[in-house]
Write an enzyme that holds these catalytic residues in place. Structure first.
Site, PDB file in Angstrom:
ATOM      1  N   GLY A  49     -36.895 -21.660  33.322  1.00 13.39           N
ATOM      2  CA  GLY A  49     -38.190 -22.400  33.150  1.00 13.39           C
ATOM      3  C   GLY A  49     -38.698 -22.120  31.101  1.00 13.39           C
ATOM      4  O   GLY A  49     -38.503 -22.243  30.666  1.00 13.39           O
ATOM      5  N   HIS A  79     -25.968 -29.317  30.506  1.00 10.45           N
ATOM      6  CA  HIS A  79     -27.035 -30.448  30.808  1.00 10.45           C
ATOM      7  C   HIS A  79     -26.978 -31.847  30.334  1.00 10.45           C
ATOM      8  O   HIS A  79     -28.219 -32.227  30.591  1.00 10.45           O
ATOM      9  CB  HIS A  79     -28.273 -30.154  31.319  1.00 10.45           C
ATOM     10  CG  HIS A  79     -29.207 -29.429  30.814  1.00 10.45           C
ATOM     11  ND1 HIS A  79     -29.271 -27.829  30.590  1.00 10.45           N
ATOM     12  CD2 HIS A  79     -29.634 -29.159  29.495  1.00 10.45           C
ATOM     13  CE1 HIS A  79     -30.081 -27.161  30.015  1.00 10.45           C
ATOM     14  NE2 HIS A  79     -29.936 -28.368  28.704  1.00 10.45           N
ATOM     15  N   ASN A  80     -26.104 -32.422  29.860  1.00 15.13           N
ATOM     16  CA  ASN A  80     -26.401 -33.346  29.101  1.00 15.13           C
ATOM     17  C   ASN A  80     -25.048 -33.901  28.735  1.00 15.13           C
ATOM     18  O   ASN A  80     -24.328 -33.012  27.484  1.00 15.13           O
ATOM     19  CB  ASN A  80     -27.144 -33.413  27.003  1.00 15.13           C
ATOM     20  CG  ASN A  80     -28.136 -33.589  27.184  1.00 15.13           C
ATOM     21  OD1 ASN A  80     -29.518 -33.424  27.834  1.00 15.13           O
ATOM     22  ND2 ASN A  80     -28.726 -33.309  25.943  1.00 15.13           N
ATOM     23  N   CYS A 127     -25.527 -29.708  25.537  1.00 19.29           N
ATOM     24  CA  CYS A 127     -27.350 -28.978  25.378  1.00 19.29           C
ATOM     25  C   CYS A 127     -26.594 -28.407  26.773  1.00 19.29           C
ATOM     26  O   CYS A 127     -26.629 -29.505  27.663  1.00 19.29           O
ATOM     27  CB  CYS A 127     -28.156 -29.791  25.432  1.00 19.29           C
ATOM     28  SG  CYS A 127     -29.581 -28.157  25.530  1.00 19.29           S
ATOM     29  N   SER A 129     -37.531 -18.587  35.689  1.00 17.79           N
ATOM     30  CA  SER A 129     -36.093 -19.557  35.639  1.00 17.79           C
ATOM     31  C   SER A 129     -35.476 -18.771  37.053  1.00 17.79           C
ATOM     32  O   SER A 129     -35.659 -17.711  37.734  1.00 17.79           O
ATOM     33  CB  SER A 129     -35.671 -19.098  34.284  1.00 17.79           C
ATOM     34  OG  SER A 129     -36.194 -19.567  33.166  1.00 17.79           O
ATOM     35  N   HIS A 187     -30.207 -21.059  25.569  1.00 12.39           N
ATOM     36  CA  HIS A 187     -29.659 -22.118  25.653  1.00 12.39           C
ATOM     37  C   HIS A 187     -30.195 -23.524  24.076  1.00 12.39           C
ATOM     38  O   HIS A 187     -30.896 -22.622  23.328  1.00 12.39           O
ATOM     39  CB  HIS A 187     -31.956 -23.031  26.109  1.00 12.39           C
ATOM     40  CG  HIS A 187     -31.838 -24.113  26.536  1.00 12.39           C
ATOM     41  ND1 HIS A 187     -32.474 -25.025  26.059  1.00 12.39           N
ATOM     42  CD2 HIS A 187     -30.996 -25.480  26.358  1.00 12.39           C
ATOM     43  CE1 HIS A 187     -32.719 -26.357  26.525  1.00 12.39           C
ATOM     44  NE2 HIS A 187     -31.651 -26.302  26.714  1.00 12.39           N
ATOM     45  N   HIS A 210     -32.457 -29.327  35.748  1.00 11.84           N
ATOM     46  CA  HIS A 210     -32.043 -29.105  34.696  1.00 11.84           C
ATOM     47  C   HIS A 210     -33.454 -28.166  33.424  1.00 11.84           C
ATOM     48  O   HIS A 210     -32.851 -26.950  33.212  1.00 11.84           O
ATOM     49  CB  HIS A 210     -32.006 -29.650  33.067  1.00 11.84           C
ATOM     50  CG  HIS A 210     -32.482 -30.472  32.509  1.00 11.84           C
ATOM     51  ND1 HIS A 210     -33.758 -30.540  32.937  1.00 11.84           N
ATOM     52  CD2 HIS A 210     -32.933 -30.210  30.815  1.00 11.84           C
ATOM     53  CE1 HIS A 210     -34.002 -31.041  31.946  1.00 11.84           C
ATOM     54  NE2 HIS A 210     -34.105 -31.121  30.898  1.00 11.84           N
ATOM     55  N   GLY A 211     -34.546 -28.383  34.402  1.00 13.80           N
ATOM     56  CA  GLY A 211     -35.825 -27.211  34.403  1.00 13.80           C
ATOM     57  C   GLY A 211     -36.330 -27.396  34.666  1.00 13.80           C
ATOM     58  O   GLY A 211     -36.862 -28.389  35.318  1.00 13.80           O
ATOM     59  N   ALA A 212     -37.354 -27.049  33.326  1.00 14.42           N
ATOM     60  CA  ALA A 212     -39.347 -26.679  34.778  1.00 14.42           C
ATOM     61  C   ALA A 212     -39.348 -29.201  33.983  1.00 14.42           C
ATOM     62  O   ALA A 212     -39.955 -29.708  35.287  1.00 14.42           O
ATOM     63  CB  ALA A 212     -40.573 -26.465  33.586  1.00 14.42           C
TER      64      ALA A 212
END
Lengths: 477, 139
Positions: free
Chosen positions: A376, A326-327, A96, A382, A232, A400-402
């Site tokens: 975000g 990010h995975n 992902c 973001s 994404h 990796h994000g919010a």
């Protein structure tokens, strides 16, 4: 359970739970730690510390939240000789990830057409539960796609060779083994290339809102007011099935290798075992599939921009800035106690963030460091960050994000009787979604404030802010 | 009547407490909970059926294998399953007939993409009231 190290770092000492081999380290400030305390994520950071061969610490990034087995926002590196490989510490959605695409358009150009643009993206990009893509390929070609990743789709007209230069691993990690992918995984992946997926997968049209690092921004060719596109998505059904197959496999071999785990979802095998090597070969196939998928999605989006704005690809200038996973689990070299070692670095809801000068990042980014793309929520911001030397302490990993704050059902409850699309429209954001409840589940308030998350990784020195974006158009699965 | 299942809050994914008077009922209700999350099952007809036979080392892993099998069939054969008749069940094997309807014109019934059934914290428990299990679905 937490000991303060400094303003941005907290320790879960290994004395917290019998069986922990190393301490846990969480990147957060006091306020964020309160959010982290509200679910079982910190417990999962401690559980990861039980696994054999873990090096340094079990890390939690500031967007940490409760996952299954390992937390989301978790990083763990294992010695490739004495450590393990954990499919559940990569997760079901293998690779992902996220990509950021530049345009030559400004907010002024796009704003009057934003509704047309969002509706056209929504029409042309397959999204939602069980959606099918437009790439129909035979089984033997699918095997090639799993080895060649983005390159395979680029050679069939989906984008150009420059895109490969600006994709992590050039969109095809080496060592993919199509024989290690089960027939079921092939079947689940067959019709899903070029589909967005659902839930938190999205495509966003954003405007650069603020520049923090002028020199880096000029390398990325970004200025305030400029429009960018963020995508994404992941490996769809193929990746989910690979994780499923190998988690079952490894639950079966825990006793063979005499490994005990605090949660079955952390089932693992020694990195050099047959089981782990097969998983690695299959995981890399799924990762390549995901890169090919995001490449297709970007190609579809470029086509939509050309149609809506009646502009040529050259005038639109939709160059890929970068694409990050990010995975994923990767073999990387680090110096541990004065010796160079190959470690198996797991990042689940965490991004690789190589520093300036690192050989594995594009020539163009040698001075800036690796671009790190941090989405975000759909109502706030973001970010584009870069990697730093200091991030060696986390094996060059960052957030990796919010990070989610509310469960999906709590978000739906909080949004009952409200129109999230109307609320966003009032803020100048046009949104389309295929899932009935997706907008409520993904409501901005269901997430932590990405501005805070990014403030912490920068404060801790493990990434550097380059630019902040805000959304003006969103499509959700 | 006993509740078949209820959702519990989980930050990233969907968690359910599943109940059953018997182990067979627990397995049927677990499958129902999964498809109830995937789609709107209200009034859905069941013109197609399928036989399922599986084995696993223990009842926890059998439950995951059973749900996996149904999810796999949902994605590859595009059938929304809504009724589950468990014919034979032990701790290590299951034989069942499942009923459902092709997605076809029912695409608007689809709600949530379940990626996978996780093993996280999953343990089938028996008490005087019957059986219970907590399942976390990756969504």
């Amino acid at each position: 359970m937490f000991e303060r190290i400094d303003e941005f770092r907290w320790r879960i000492p290994k004395s917290y739970k019998q069986g922990m081999r190393v301490d846990g380290i969480i990147y957060a400030d006091e306020a964020m730690l309160e959010d982290i305390r509200s679910d079982k994520a910190a417990e999962q950071v401690a559980n990861v510390a039980f696994l054999p061969g873990i090096v340094r610490y079990s890390f939690g990034m500031p967007d940490l939240h409760w996952g299954y087995g390992a937390p989301i926002g978790g990083v763990g590196a294992f010695d490739s000789e004495t450590g393990v490989l954990v499919p559940g510490f990569v997760g079901y959605d293998i690779n992902c990830g996220i990509r950021l695409v530049k345009t030559n358009l400004t907010e002024k150009d796009v704003k009057p057409r934003i509704r047309d643009l969002v509706y056209a993206l929504y029409n042309d990009v397959p999204a939602g539960v069980g959606s099918k893509g437009d790439i129909k390929i035979s089984a033997s070609e699918e095997r090639k796609l799993l080895v060649e990743g983005s390159k395979w789709v680029v050679e069939r007209g989906y984008g150009n060779h420059d895109d490969l230069e600006y994709t992590e691993e050039h969109g095809a990690i080496k060592g993919a083994n199509p024989d290690a992918v089960s027939p079921r995984a092939y079947e689940r992946g067959k019709n899903q290339s070029g589909t967005l997926g659902s839930g938190n997968h999205f495509m966003e049209v954003q405007v650069v809102d603020e520049i923090f690092d002028k020199d880096a921004a000029s390398v990325f060719d970004l200025a305030v007011g400029q429009v960018v596109l963020m995508i994404h998505s992941g490996s769809r059904g193929l990746g989910y099935q690979v994780c499923d197959d190998y988690t079952r496999d490894m639950i079966g071999c825990l006793s063979k290798y005499n490994i005990s785990v605090p949660d079955r979802q952390l089932a693992c095998a020694p990195v050099n075992s047959k089981e782990a090597q097969n998983y690695l070969g299959a995981m890399r196939c799924a990762a390549n599939y995901a890169w090919a998928n995001r490449q297709c999605l970007m190609h579809l989006a470029r086509g939509v921009f050309e149609k809506v704005f009646q502009m040529s690809p050259k005038d639109l200038g939709m160059d890929l800035i970068y694409d990050v996973a990010h995975n994923i689990a990767k073999l990387e070299k680090y110096t541990i106690d004065g010796k160079e070692k190959t470690l198996c670095v797991h990042r689940k809801g965490a991004t690789r963030a190589f520093p300036p000068g690192h050989p594995e990042i594009p020539q163009k980014y040698q001075k800036t460091g690796q671009p790190v793309i941090i989405p975000g929520d759909m109502g706030r911001n973001s970010y584009l960050l870069t990697g730093t030397k200091k991030a060696e302490e986390t094996f060059y990993s960052t957030c990796h994000g919010a990070g989610r704050l509310m469960s999906r059902s709590a978000a739906i409850r909080a949004c009952r009787g409200r129109s999230i699309s109307r609320e966003l429209e009032d803020k100048g954001i046009i949104v389309k979604s295929s899932g009935r409840e997706t907008l409520a589940e993904e409501a901005p308030e269901a997430y932590k404030d990405v501005n805070e998350v990014v403030r912490i990784v920068e404060g801790a020195g493990i990434s550097k802010r380059v630019a902040r974006m805000r959304p003006i158009g969103v499509i959700k699965g | 009547m006993m509740k078949r299942y209820e959702q519990f809050p989980h930050t990233a994914d969907i968690g359910v407490h599943v109940y059953g008077g018997t182990l067979k009922e627990l397995f049927a209700n677990a499958a129902f909970s999964m498809f109830d999350i995937i789609a709107d099952l209200e009034g859905l007809k069941e013109p197609v059926s399928m036989d399922i036979k599986l084995s696993a080392p223990n009842s926890d892993e059998l439950l995951v294998a059973w749900l996996d099998e149904l999810l796999y069939n949902f994605y590859t054969k595009s059938i929304i399953f809504s009724r589950f008749e468990i014919e034979e069940l032990s701790d290590t094997a299951i034989k069942a007939k499942v009923f459902g309807r092709p997605v076809g014109d029912n695409r608007n019934r689809l709600k949530t993409e379940i990626k996978a059934i996780t093993y996280s914290g999953l343990a089938v428990k028996e008490s005087k009231d019957g059986f219970k299990v907590d399942i976390i679905f990756d969504v």
